[in-house]
Enzyme design. Structure first.
Site, mmCIF file in Angstrom:
data_model
loop_
_atom_site.group_PDB
_atom_site.id
_atom_site.type_symbol
_atom_site.label_atom_id
_atom_site.label_comp_id
_atom_site.label_asym_id
_atom_site.label_seq_id
_atom_site.Cartn_x
_atom_site.Cartn_y
_atom_site.Cartn_z
ATOM 1 N N ASP A 21 19.879 -16.675 -21.396
ATOM 2 C CA ASP A 21 18.989 -17.301 -22.383
ATOM 3 C C ASP A 21 19.436 -18.727 -22.715
ATOM 4 O O ASP A 21 20.635 -19.025 -22.695
ATOM 5 C CB ASP A 21 18.996 -16.442 -23.655
ATOM 6 C CG ASP A 21 17.901 -16.848 -24.615
ATOM 7 O OD1 ASP A 21 16.950 -17.536 -24.201
ATOM 8 O OD2 ASP A 21 17.991 -16.470 -25.793
ATOM 9 N N ASN A 69 7.470 -12.233 -20.553
ATOM 10 C CA ASN A 69 7.451 -13.647 -20.128
ATOM 11 C C ASN A 69 6.087 -14.083 -19.575
ATOM 12 O O ASN A 69 5.811 -15.277 -19.466
ATOM 13 C CB ASN A 69 8.547 -13.951 -19.100
ATOM 14 C CG ASN A 69 9.937 -14.000 -19.690
ATOM 15 O OD1 ASN A 69 10.930 -13.730 -19.014
ATOM 16 N ND2 ASN A 69 10.056 -14.343 -20.976
HETATM 17 C C1 FPP Z 1 15.337 -17.620 -21.068
HETATM 18 O O1 FPP Z 1 15.514 -18.965 -21.447
HETATM 19 C C2 FPP Z 1 15.336 -17.534 -19.626
HETATM 20 C C3 FPP Z 1 14.318 -17.086 -18.879
HETATM 21 C C4 FPP Z 1 13.028 -16.631 -19.431
HETATM 22 C C5 FPP Z 1 14.392 -17.068 -17.419
HETATM 23 C C6 FPP Z 1 15.748 -16.843 -16.856
HETATM 24 C C7 FPP Z 1 15.756 -17.372 -15.484
HETATM 25 C C8 FPP Z 1 16.766 -18.054 -14.908
HETATM 26 C C9 FPP Z 1 18.082 -18.276 -15.523
HETATM 27 C C10 FPP Z 1 16.619 -18.611 -13.579
HETATM 28 C C11 FPP Z 1 17.012 -17.655 -12.510
HETATM 29 C C12 FPP Z 1 15.830 -16.881 -12.205
HETATM 30 C C13 FPP Z 1 15.564 -16.337 -11.036
HETATM 31 C C14 FPP Z 1 14.231 -15.772 -10.919
HETATM 32 C C15 FPP Z 1 16.478 -16.282 -9.892
HETATM 33 P P1 FPP Z 1 14.413 -19.624 -22.353
HETATM 34 O O2 FPP Z 1 13.447 -20.335 -21.485
HETATM 35 O O3 FPP Z 1 13.798 -18.601 -23.242
HETATM 36 O O4 FPP Z 1 15.272 -20.630 -23.178
HETATM 37 P P2 FPP Z 1 15.010 -21.074 -24.676
HETATM 38 O O5 FPP Z 1 15.194 -19.838 -25.525
HETATM 39 O O6 FPP Z 1 16.062 -22.089 -24.912
HETATM 40 O O7 FPP Z 1 13.623 -21.610 -24.731
#
Ligand code: FPP
Length: 244
Positions: A21, A69
């Site tokens: 995250d 998501n």
């Molecule tokens: C949450 O961060 C993360 C995700 C929804 C996606 C996680 C994916 C990766 C780390 C990339 C690797 C993925 C694959 C498919 C190999 P957020 O976007 O919610 O962050 P925020 O809370 O800061 O907005």
């Protein structure tokens, strides 16, 4: 830190799960698009694999895309789908060299044929590898997994394959997506949020939880070792009376 010295053999860590995250916040802090945060997050995922192999951890499950998501803007969803294929193509040779078996946990609904083909290729070409299993929770939701398991159980009862009196916590497990994978010993969530967000709800019943303030793209071996050190001091009772 080698696994056998984590807590002086007190508790071996067999399965680590990570909620990756903070990609979006990491990017925004740098004036970048959220997509850049996800890309750095994907690179960090491969670093995590190497860290886990070095620490003799046998199973790593990461939350790469949740069933919730889909509620994100369409371009971000498309980018996360592309990133999945990018990650696989970029690291497949290294994963082969390292002996990493790739598995997926989640549902097929809504995934394109390109993603399903990539999943099939990744699983079928890696299924003999023994060093470590990388489990991508992709299009995964913990409640959905429990509902899907319940549906399979209902069908088994209807077909006469299962007697409801034989259903208990052990046999319920047989209907989960990956029944052979042990429960996670430790779940790490970076980014400062302190919740499970529908990740591995059944399997996390007795998992230790570790929350780190760092955003996922900044995750490092130092933070990993702090989490492992902390884990080694926990008194895992599984509902029983403590040792002291
Ligand atoms: C949450 O961060 C993360 C995700 C929804 C996606 C996680 C994916 C990766 C780390 C990339 C690797 C993925 C694959 C498919 C190999 P957020 O976007 O919610 O962050 P925020 O809370 O800061 O907005």
């Amino acid at each position: 830190m080698p696994n056998d010295s984590i807590g002086s053999q007190k508790q071996i860590l067999q399965h680590l799960a990570v909620i990756m995250d903070g990609n979006g916040r990491w990017a925004l802090k740098r004036g970048l698009a959220r997509s850049a945060g996800h890309r750095y997050g994907a690179e960090k995922l491969y670093d995590l694999c190497v860290m886990c192999i070095e620490r003799q951890i046998k199973y790593v499950t990461v939350f790469a895309f949740s069933t919730e998501n889909w509620r994100r803007p369409a371009d971000e969803v498309a980018q996360l789908m592309d990133l999945f294929v990018y990650f696989y193509n970029k690291y497949k040779d290294e994963m082969e060299k390292e002996g990493i078996r790739l598995r997926f946990s989640g549902v097929e609904d809504g995934l394109s044929q390109r993603i399903l083909d990539t999943i099939n290729e990744a699983e079928s070409t890696s299924d003999k590898r023994k060093t470590m299993q990388l489990i991508l929770a992709f299009n995964y939701g913990g409640r959905r997994e429990i509902v899907d398991s319940s549906k399979k159980i209902a069908a088994a009862i209807q077909n006469g394959e299962l007697n409801p009196d034989d259903l208990d916590e052990d046999s319920f497990r047989d209907y989960l997506y990956l029944p052979d994978v042990p429960d996670p010993d430790l779940i790490i969530r970076p980014s400062g949020e302190q919740r499970l967000s529908n990740f591995l709800l059944w399997q996390a019943a007795y998992s230790e939880l570790y929350f780190a303030e760092v955003l996922w793209p900044d995750f490092s071996a130092d933070i990993m070792d702090k989490a492992l050190e902390d884990y080694s001091k926990r008194d895992r009772r599984f509902g029983a009376i403590g040792k002291e």
